[in-house]
Design an enzyme around this catalytic site. Structure first.
Site, PDB file in Angstrom:
ATOM      1  CE  LYS A  11       8.503   6.593  -5.076  1.00  0.00           C
ATOM      2  NZ  LYS A  11       8.509   5.120  -4.853  1.00  0.00           N
ATOM      3  CE1 TYR A  51       3.328   4.485  -3.031  1.00  0.00           C
ATOM      4  CE2 TYR A  51       4.426   5.849  -1.404  1.00  0.00           C
ATOM      5  CZ  TYR A  51       4.362   5.326  -2.682  1.00  0.00           C
ATOM      6  OH  TYR A  51       5.329   5.639  -3.613  1.00  0.00           O
ATOM      7  CG  ASN A 114      11.307   3.196  -6.349  1.00  0.00           C
ATOM      8  OD1 ASN A 114      10.925   4.216  -5.763  1.00  0.00           O
ATOM      9  ND2 ASN A 114      10.495   2.221  -6.675  1.00  0.00           N
ATOM     10  CG  HIS A 117       4.248   7.632  -7.353  1.00  0.00           C
ATOM     11  ND1 HIS A 117       3.725   6.373  -7.174  1.00  0.00           N
ATOM     12  CD2 HIS A 117       3.202   8.431  -7.731  1.00  0.00           C
ATOM     13  CE1 HIS A 117       2.415   6.416  -7.405  1.00  0.00           C
ATOM     14  NE2 HIS A 117       2.072   7.653  -7.746  1.00  0.00           N
ATOM     15  CD  GLU A 128      -1.457   7.958  -7.389  1.00  0.00           C
ATOM     16  OE1 GLU A 128      -0.591   8.462  -8.138  1.00  0.00           O
ATOM     17  OE2 GLU A 128      -1.521   6.733  -7.151  1.00  0.00           O
TER      18      GLU A 128
HETATM   19  P1  RTP Z   1       5.199   3.698  -6.959  1.00  0.00           P
HETATM   20  O1  RTP Z   1       3.781   3.437  -6.510  1.00  0.00           O
HETATM   21  O2  RTP Z   1       6.059   4.297  -5.882  1.00  0.00           O
HETATM   22  O3  RTP Z   1       5.245   4.475  -8.248  1.00  0.00           O
HETATM   23  O4  RTP Z   1       5.896   2.330  -7.330  1.00  0.00           O
HETATM   24  P2  RTP Z   1       5.281   1.128  -8.149  1.00  0.00           P
HETATM   25  O5  RTP Z   1       3.871   1.420  -8.572  1.00  0.00           O
HETATM   26  O6  RTP Z   1       6.264   0.781  -9.209  1.00  0.00           O
HETATM   27  O7  RTP Z   1       5.306   0.011  -7.020  1.00  0.00           O
HETATM   28  P3  RTP Z   1       4.219  -0.342  -5.921  1.00  0.00           P
HETATM   29  O8  RTP Z   1       3.960  -1.793  -6.005  1.00  0.00           O
HETATM   30  O9  RTP Z   1       3.056   0.603  -5.976  1.00  0.00           O
HETATM   31  O10 RTP Z   1       5.031  -0.085  -4.570  1.00  0.00           O
HETATM   32  C1  RTP Z   1       5.126   1.213  -4.024  1.00  0.00           C
HETATM   33  C2  RTP Z   1       6.531   1.446  -3.524  1.00  0.00           C
HETATM   34  O11 RTP Z   1       6.765   0.599  -2.396  1.00  0.00           O
HETATM   35  C3  RTP Z   1       8.115   0.188  -2.377  1.00  0.00           C
HETATM   36  N1  RTP Z   1       8.161  -1.270  -2.373  1.00  0.00           N
HETATM   37  N2  RTP Z   1       8.909  -1.941  -1.558  1.00  0.00           N
HETATM   38  N3  RTP Z   1       9.032  -5.559  -1.469  1.00  0.00           N
HETATM   39  C4  RTP Z   1       9.336  -4.321  -1.106  1.00  0.00           C
HETATM   40  O12 RTP Z   1      10.129  -4.070  -0.210  1.00  0.00           O
HETATM   41  C5  RTP Z   1       8.682  -3.223  -1.815  1.00  0.00           C
HETATM   42  N4  RTP Z   1       7.792  -3.358  -2.790  1.00  0.00           N
HETATM   43  C6  RTP Z   1       7.457  -2.095  -3.145  1.00  0.00           C
HETATM   44  C7  RTP Z   1       8.788   0.755  -3.608  1.00  0.00           C
HETATM   45  O13 RTP Z   1       9.477   1.948  -3.252  1.00  0.00           O
HETATM   46  C8  RTP Z   1       7.626   1.092  -4.522  1.00  0.00           C
HETATM   47  O14 RTP Z   1       7.967   2.144  -5.381  1.00  0.00           O
HETATM   48 MG    MG Z   2       2.390   2.094  -7.229  1.00  0.00          MG
END
Ligand code: RTP
Ligand code: MG
Length: 142
Positions: A11, A51, A114, A117, A128
């Site tokens: 990222k 997303y 973070n 991804h 994807e």
């Molecule tokens: P990613 O898709 O980026 O790999 O991350 P992930 O599966 O671990 O998490 P996901 O639930 O898919 O969320 C995508 C990205 O959104 C941001 N996020 N912000 N509550 C919040 O402010 C929040 N929750 C999620 C994070 O950057 C997350 O990686």
């Molecule tokens: Mg995710």
């Protein structure tokens, strides 16, 4: 042995801090192989489509703004159980909850910034990968 593919992004926060090599090193040390890679800068439409599952959530606009704030590295990783193994290597979404030694524990700055991804299922990985790569851009290893 089932060889699987997953999709990964380094990222903008990690690209900005010159962490591409460090993250690729950890991916390779974990036994996953990079079989396609490129640097891109997403526009808002590309990030929103990527997303789409999060559209309407309170963090969606900030997430899109962050993902378009600078270049990212996108890559396809190949290996046994690649989807689950790369998710384990990344650690939990929030770096404060990520296990020691994971990419997010070591490199992430915050829940939003973070660093990496990873696709969350083989179905997400297929979608994807096709969203960013043409078939002839992927080079399976021997
Ligand atoms: P990613 O898709 O980026 O790999 O991350 P992930 O599966 O671990 O998490 P996901 O639930 O898919 O969320 C995508 C990205 O959104 C941001 N996020 N912000 N509550 C919040 O402010 C929040 N929750 C999620 C994070 O950057 C997350 O990686
Ligand atoms: Mg995710």
């Amino acid at each position: 042995m089932t060889i699987e593919r997953t999709f990964s992004i380094v990222k903008p926060d990690a690209v900005k801090r010159n962490l591409i090599g460090a993250i690729y090193n950890r991916i390779e040390k974990a036994g996953l192989r990079v079989v396609a890679a490129k640097m891109i800068r997403m526009d808002a439409n590309k990030a929103k489509g990527f997303y789409a599952e999060h559209e309407g959530k309170p963090f969606f606009d900030d997430l899109v703004a962050f993902m378009t704030s600078g270049p990212v590295m996108v890559q396809v990783l190949e290996g046994e159980n690649a989807v689950v193994r790369y998710r384990e290597l990344m650690g939990k979404t929030n770096p404060e909850e990520a296990a020691c030694g994971t990419l997010r524990a070591d490199y992430a700055l915050s829940l939003r910034h973070n660093s990496v991804h990873g696709a969350d299922s083989p179905e997400s990985a297929a979608r994807e990968i096709a969203y960013f790569f043409a078939d002839d851009e992927i080079c399976p290893r021997d």
